[in-house]
Design a protein around this motif. Structure first.
Motif, PDB file in Angstrom:
ATOM      1  N   TYR A 362      -1.844 -10.085 -10.365  1.00 13.20           N
ATOM      2  CA  TYR A 362      -1.662  -9.929  -8.924  1.00 13.20           C
ATOM      3  C   TYR A 362      -2.409 -11.049  -8.201  1.00 13.20           C
ATOM      4  O   TYR A 362      -3.599 -10.953  -7.923  1.00 13.20           O
ATOM      5  CB  TYR A 362      -2.192  -8.563  -8.458  1.00 13.20           C
ATOM      6  CG  TYR A 362      -1.432  -7.391  -9.013  1.00 13.20           C
ATOM      7  CD1 TYR A 362      -0.340  -6.875  -8.328  1.00 13.20           C
ATOM      8  CD2 TYR A 362      -1.802  -6.791 -10.213  1.00 13.20           C
ATOM      9  CE1 TYR A 362       0.369  -5.788  -8.824  1.00 13.20           C
ATOM     10  CE2 TYR A 362      -1.099  -5.703 -10.721  1.00 13.20           C
ATOM     11  CZ  TYR A 362      -0.022  -5.205 -10.029  1.00 13.20           C
ATOM     12  OH  TYR A 362       0.679  -4.130 -10.513  1.00 13.20           O
ATOM     13  N   GLU A 363      -1.707 -12.126  -7.952  1.00 11.86           N
ATOM     14  CA  GLU A 363      -2.274 -13.251  -7.219  1.00 11.86           C
ATOM     15  C   GLU A 363      -2.146 -12.962  -5.725  1.00 11.86           C
ATOM     16  O   GLU A 363      -1.085 -12.542  -5.249  1.00 11.86           O
ATOM     17  CB  GLU A 363      -1.505 -14.532  -7.567  1.00 11.86           C
ATOM     18  CG  GLU A 363      -1.870 -15.752  -6.734  1.00 11.86           C
ATOM     19  CD  GLU A 363      -3.136 -16.461  -7.180  1.00 11.86           C
ATOM     20  OE1 GLU A 363      -3.543 -17.431  -6.509  1.00 11.86           O
ATOM     21  OE2 GLU A 363      -3.694 -16.054  -8.212  1.00 11.86           O
ATOM     22  N   PHE A 364      -3.228 -13.157  -4.987  1.00 10.01           N
ATOM     23  CA  PHE A 364      -3.139 -12.915  -3.553  1.00 10.01           C
ATOM     24  C   PHE A 364      -3.619 -14.125  -2.770  1.00 10.01           C
ATOM     25  O   PHE A 364      -4.295 -15.011  -3.290  1.00 10.01           O
ATOM     26  CB  PHE A 364      -3.924 -11.661  -3.135  1.00 10.01           C
ATOM     27  CG  PHE A 364      -5.414 -11.727  -3.389  1.00 10.01           C
ATOM     28  CD1 PHE A 364      -6.258 -12.405  -2.521  1.00 10.01           C
ATOM     29  CD2 PHE A 364      -5.973 -11.100  -4.497  1.00 10.01           C
ATOM     30  CE1 PHE A 364      -7.622 -12.464  -2.739  1.00 10.01           C
ATOM     31  CE2 PHE A 364      -7.347 -11.153  -4.729  1.00 10.01           C
ATOM     32  CZ  PHE A 364      -8.166 -11.837  -3.849  1.00 10.01           C
ATOM     33  N   TYR A 365      -3.245 -14.150  -1.505  1.00 11.31           N
ATOM     34  CA  TYR A 365      -3.717 -15.182  -0.596  1.00 11.31           C
ATOM     35  C   TYR A 365      -4.419 -14.491   0.565  1.00 11.31           C
ATOM     36  O   TYR A 365      -3.951 -13.470   1.078  1.00 11.31           O
ATOM     37  CB  TYR A 365      -2.569 -16.031  -0.042  1.00 11.31           C
ATOM     38  CG  TYR A 365      -2.990 -16.837   1.165  1.00 11.31           C
ATOM     39  CD1 TYR A 365      -3.636 -18.055   1.010  1.00 11.31           C
ATOM     40  CD2 TYR A 365      -2.811 -16.340   2.455  1.00 11.31           C
ATOM     41  CE1 TYR A 365      -4.077 -18.770   2.105  1.00 11.31           C
ATOM     42  CE2 TYR A 365      -3.242 -17.053   3.564  1.00 11.31           C
ATOM     43  CZ  TYR A 365      -3.881 -18.268   3.383  1.00 11.31           C
ATOM     44  OH  TYR A 365      -4.332 -18.964   4.462  1.00 11.31           O
ATOM     45  N   GLY A 366      -5.531 -15.061   0.994  1.00 12.17           N
ATOM     46  CA  GLY A 366      -6.211 -14.493   2.149  1.00 12.17           C
ATOM     47  C   GLY A 366      -7.551 -15.146   2.353  1.00 12.17           C
ATOM     48  O   GLY A 366      -8.022 -15.936   1.534  1.00 12.17           O
ATOM     49  N   ASN A 373      -2.968 -11.959   5.183  1.00  7.34           N
ATOM     50  CA  ASN A 373      -3.131 -11.833   3.742  1.00  7.34           C
ATOM     51  C   ASN A 373      -1.807 -11.478   3.065  1.00  7.34           C
ATOM     52  O   ASN A 373      -0.999 -10.726   3.604  1.00  7.34           O
ATOM     53  CB  ASN A 373      -4.186 -10.775   3.428  1.00  7.34           C
ATOM     54  CG  ASN A 373      -5.513 -11.111   4.076  1.00  7.34           C
ATOM     55  OD1 ASN A 373      -5.983 -12.238   3.993  1.00  7.34           O
ATOM     56  ND2 ASN A 373      -6.118 -10.140   4.747  1.00  7.34           N
ATOM     57  N   LEU A 374      -1.612 -12.011   1.871  1.00  2.13           N
ATOM     58  CA  LEU A 374      -0.392 -11.788   1.098  1.00  2.13           C
ATOM     59  C   LEU A 374      -0.771 -11.413  -0.327  1.00  2.13           C
ATOM     60  O   LEU A 374      -1.851 -11.773  -0.801  1.00  2.13           O
ATOM     61  CB  LEU A 374       0.468 -13.059   1.085  1.00  2.13           C
ATOM     62  CG  LEU A 374       0.919 -13.630   2.436  1.00  2.13           C
ATOM     63  CD1 LEU A 374       1.453 -15.043   2.257  1.00  2.13           C
ATOM     64  CD2 LEU A 374       1.979 -12.734   3.062  1.00  2.13           C
ATOM     65  N   VAL A 375       0.129 -10.731  -1.022  1.00  7.26           N
ATOM     66  CA  VAL A 375      -0.139 -10.397  -2.421  1.00  7.26           C
ATOM     67  C   VAL A 375       1.162 -10.410  -3.211  1.00  7.26           C
ATOM     68  O   VAL A 375       2.209  -9.974  -2.732  1.00  7.26           O
ATOM     69  CB  VAL A 375      -0.848  -9.021  -2.552  1.00  7.26           C
ATOM     70  CG1 VAL A 375       0.015  -7.909  -1.984  1.00  7.26           C
ATOM     71  CG2 VAL A 375      -1.222  -8.726  -4.010  1.00  7.26           C
ATOM     72  N   ASN A 376       1.075 -10.955  -4.409  1.00  5.41           N
ATOM     73  CA  ASN A 376       2.199 -11.051  -5.338  1.00  5.41           C
ATOM     74  C   ASN A 376       2.145  -9.827  -6.258  1.00  5.41           C
ATOM     75  O   ASN A 376       1.253  -9.723  -7.093  1.00  5.41           O
ATOM     76  CB  ASN A 376       2.062 -12.359  -6.125  1.00  5.41           C
ATOM     77  CG  ASN A 376       3.087 -12.515  -7.226  1.00  5.41           C
ATOM     78  OD1 ASN A 376       3.879 -11.618  -7.513  1.00  5.41           O
ATOM     79  ND2 ASN A 376       3.070 -13.671  -7.879  1.00  5.41           N
TER      80      ASN A 376
END
Length: 624
Positions: A362-366, A373-376
Motif C-alpha cells: 500500500y503505497e501512499f502519498y501525503g 493524501n492518496l493511497v494505492n
C-alpha cells in the motif's frame, strides 16, 4: 431494425477499448473503485461518529483501553506494554504535569528516541490539553533552538542520549523547564542542575484517570506539532489537531484494511507522521498491536517481524532499498502479508515484493499538513493512489499546470488555474473545506507560513486550495504517480531538506558571499544527495573546518555530500535557470570543469572527487 443493434454495439465497444473511453475505464476499474468506496465509507462513518460525539484522541484511546485492557499495545525490545499499562503510564504523566502547573494550551517539547514511553508522554500531556512538539532527533544548533521556540514551548523533555546536543545550545534554552528521561534505568544524574529526573517523578505520580480534563477536550484542539521542511527556511511546525490525527490514523486503518488481530512493525521515527501517527495511531485509535524499534536496522528487520509475529510492516523507500540489498542467505520465514509506506520506486517494487513474499503493498502519498493524501489499495506498481474520474466531487484533488522551472501554478488570462490532462505533469492541489474533516487544512504554528500554502480563487471566486508543492501525473485510469518536488526542497535519507536553510548555514560557517544548494541523483540511492556550489574565487575555503561546521550546525541528512567551488553564481532573475543547469550537471566530472569534493563518511573529511572515486560512486560501491 434490432439486427443493427448488435453490430453497432460491437463497433462501439471496439472504438471505446482503443480510445480508453469512460466505458472501457469503468470496466477495467469498477472492482477497484467499489473496494475503495466501501473502505472510504468506513473512514467517513468513524469520522462522522466521532465528530458528532466531540471525541478526541484521548477519549477514543480510553474507550479502546477499556475494551481490551490486557491486549498488547506495544512490543519494544524485551518489554511488553498492555493497553492498561499505556493508559496508567499516560495518567501518571497527566497528573505529574498538572502538579507542575501546566494548563490547557501550553506546549512541551519532546526530544527522545522511539520507545513506548514516547507515545505515553505526549498522550498523557494531551489528556490535560497540553500540546507536545515532537522534535526531530537529528536536529542540532540553531535548527533545534528554532524548533523549540516556534512552538512556544514552556518546557523540554529530553532523553539522556542528547547530552552533547543540548550542551551546545544550553545558553539559549535557560528559560525552559527541563525534564530528563534517562533511557538507562540505572542512570540518576541529570545534564542540567535544574532538570528533574522524569522517571523518578513519574513513579511517584498517581495513576488515577484525569477524566474531568479529558472530557473538556475538543476535537479541534491542537495536540501535536510535527515538523516539516517546506520550500524555504527552517523547519515548520505543522499543527495536528485531534480531528487531523483521526483522519490520518483511521483513514489508513480502513483503506489498508488493518484488522484487530494484526501486529504492525514500526521501525520509523516516532517524531514523524509515518511512524508517530500512521503507525502508533493504529494502536491508540484502532486497538492493533505495534512493535516499535528504536532505530531501523536492515539486518534485524525480518528477525523482529518473526519475533513479534508481525503481519504488517511499515516502510519508506530507503528502507526497502536497504532490505533488498541484504544477503539472500539471511532471509527468514515471516508472516508479513502487507506493507504500507511511501517512496517505493517502481524499479524495485516487484523485486522487493517477490524476494520477501509480500502480497500487498500500500503505497501512499501525503504530507503531515496536507489535505491531499492518496493511497494505492491494489498494489499497482509505481502508483501512489488514484481518484476515479467520476468521483472527484467526493475527494476534490486536482493537478494544475505549472512553470517547468519554478513549479509555481500558472494562471490563465482569466486569472484561473488550468487542470492538467492525462499524463501531463502538474502540481497537486487539494480543496480546503472546513465542513469535511478530510478536506481541512490546519496549517502551521507560523501563520505566515500557513498563508503561503493556500491558493485562492483557483477555479472560482472565493475558493481555496492547499498547494502541496509536489509534481505528479495521472493516467487514463485515475492512478497518480509522483514525479518530483518543486521549490527549494529535496528528499534524502527519508527526510525533507530545505536548501535555503543549508545555504544560510554555509554562508555563516564559510564566511563566503554566496552558496547554492540543490539535490543531485546518485545511482542506487533513494532521493537526492545534497550538493553545494560555493563561490570561492581565491580557493581559500578550509574544507576541514567547513566539514566540522556542517556537522555542528546541520543534521546528518542535511549535510551536503558534494561541494563544487565556483567563481560566481547568478542571483538575479535568471538565478533559477542557473540552478537548474547546476542540477543537470550534478557531480559529473566529465562535464563539470570546476573542482568537486566528496564527503567521505569514514574519515569525516571532504576529499577531491577523482575519476576513480567517481566511478566507484556511480557503481554504488561507496558509502554515502
Amino acid at each position: 431494425m434490432w439486427y443493427y443493434v448488435i453490430p453497432a454495439l460491437v463497433i462501439f465497444g471496439v472504438v471505446h477499448v482503443y480510445t480508453k473511453s469512460w466505458l472501457y475505464i469503468l470496466l477495467r476499474t469498477w472492482r477497484r473503485d467499489l473496494k475503495a468506496l466501501i473502505r472510504f465509507s468506513k473512514v467517513n462513518y468513524y469520522l462522522l461518529k466521532w465528530e458528532r460525539r466531540n471525541m478526541t484522541v484521548p477519549k477514543v484511546f480510553v474507550d479502546v483501553a477499556a475494551k481490551h485492557p490486557h491486549k498488547v499495545a506495544f512490543y519494544f525490545e524485551d518489554d511488553i506494554w498492555s493497553f492498561q499499562r499505556v493508559d496508567e503510564y499516560s495518567n501518571r504523566v497527566a497528573n505529574f504535569f498538572l502538579s507542575e502547573g501546566y494548563q490547557q494550551g501550553d506546549c512541551v517539547a519532546l526530544l527522545l528516541e522511539s520507545r513506548p514511553e514516547y507515545v505515553c508522554l505526549w498522550l498523557g500531556l494531551s489528556k490535560i490539553g497540553v500540546k507536545a512538539a515532537l522534535i526531530n532527533t537529528n536536529l542540532t544548533g540553531d535548527s533545534l533552538v528554532h524548533s523549540i521556540e516556534v512552538a512556544s514551548s514552556k518546557a523540554l523533555i529530553f532523553g539522556s542520549d542528547f547530552e552533547r546536543t543540548l550542551k551546545d545550545i544550553q545558553s539559549k534554552i535557560v528559560h525552559l523547564n527541563k525534564y530528563q528521561f534517562n533511557e538507562n534505568m540505572s542512570l540518576s544524574k541529570t545534564l542540567f542542575d535544574n532538570a528533574k529526573d522524569l522517571r523518578v517523578c513519574l513513579k511517584e505520580s498517581p495513576i488515577d484517570a484525569v477524566t474531568e480534563h479529558i472530557q473538556k477536550g475538543n476535537l479541534k484542539d491542537h495536540i501535536l506539532y510535527i515538523y516539516t521542511s517546506g520550500t524555504t527556511g527552517l523547519p515548520k511546525a505543522a499543527v495536528i489537531t485531534n480531528v487531523r490525527y483521526m483522519v490520518m490514523a483511521v483513514g489508513l486503518n480502513k483503506m489498508v484494511n488493518v484488522q484487530d488481530n494484526d501486529c504492525i512493525y514500526d521501525s520509523l521515527p516516532l517524531y514523524h507522521t509515518a511512524g508517530g501517527i500512521l503507525g502508533t495511531g493504529q494502536a491508540l485509535l484502532c486497538g492493533a498491536t505495534i512493535a516499535i524499534r528504536k532505530k531501523f536496522s536492515a539486518s534485524n528487520f525480518w528477525k523482529d517481524c518473526v519475533r513479534y509475529r508481525c503481519t504488517i510492516a511499515q516502510y519508506i523507500g530507503e528502507t526497502c532499498r536497504y532490505l533488498l540489498a541484504t544477503d539472500d542467505n539471511n532471509l527468514v520465514k515471516h508472516s508479513v502479508r502487507a506493507m504500507f509506506g511511501n517512496g517505493l520506486k517502481a524499479q524495485i517494487w516487484k523485486p522487493f515484493a517477490e524476494k520477501f513474499g509480500i502480497k500487498e503493498i500500500y503505497e501512499f502519498y501525503g504530507a503531515t499538513e496536507s489535505n491531499s493524501n492518496l493511497v494505492n489499495i491494489d498494489s499497482t506498481v509505481g502508483a501512489v493512489g488514484f481518484v476515479p474520474f467520476y468521483a472527484k466531487f467526493l475527494y476534490p484533488v486536482s493537478l494544475v499546470q505549472c512553470d517547468e522551472v519554478t513549479g509555481e501554478p500558472l494562471r490563465d488570462s482569466n486569472g484561473r488555474y488550468t487542470i492538467c490532462r492525462q499524463n501531463e505533469p502538474g502540481v497537486l492541489i487539494g480543496k480546503i473545506s472546513a465542513l469535511r474533516a478530510v478536506n481541512q487544512f490546519t496549517g502551521y504554528a507560523d501563520k505566515v507560513a500557513t498563508e503561503k500554502k493556500i491558493l485562492r480563487n483557483v477555479f472560482s471566486e472565493g475558493d481555496m486550495y492547499f498547494n502541496t508543492g509536489d509534481i505528479l501525473m495521472y493516467d487514463d485510469f485515475g492512478y497518480f504517480y509522483f514525479k518530483d518536488r518543486t521549490g527549494d526542497t529535496f528528499r534524502w535519507k527519508g527526510e525533507n531538506v530545505s536548501t535555503s536553510e543549508i545555504e544560510a548555514v554555509i554562508s555563516d560557517i564559510a564566511n563566503l558571499s554566496d552558496a547554492v544548494v540543490y539535490g543531485v541523483e546518485v545511482p542506487g540511492a533513494e532521493g537526492k544527495a545534497g550538493m553545494a556550489a560555493i563561490v570561492d574565487q581565491t580557493r581559500s575555503l578550509d574544507l576541514e573546518q567547513f566539514a566540522e561546521g556542517l556537522r555542528k550546525h546541520l543534521p546528518v541528512y542535511a549535510q551536503p555530500i558534494f561541494i563544487r567551488l565556483v567563481d560566481s553564481v547568478e542571483l538575479t532573475g535568471t538565478f533559477k535557470l542557473i540552478k537548474r543547469d547546476l542540477v543537470v550537471e550534478g557531480f559529473n566530472i566529465h562535464v563539470v570543469k570546476d573542482e568537486i569534493f566528496f564527503y567521505d563518511v569514514r574519515t569525516k573529511r571532504f576529499v577531491p572527487l577523482t575519476k576513480e572515486l567517481y566511478d566507484l560512486i556511480m557503481q554504488g560501491k561507496v558509502r554515502l
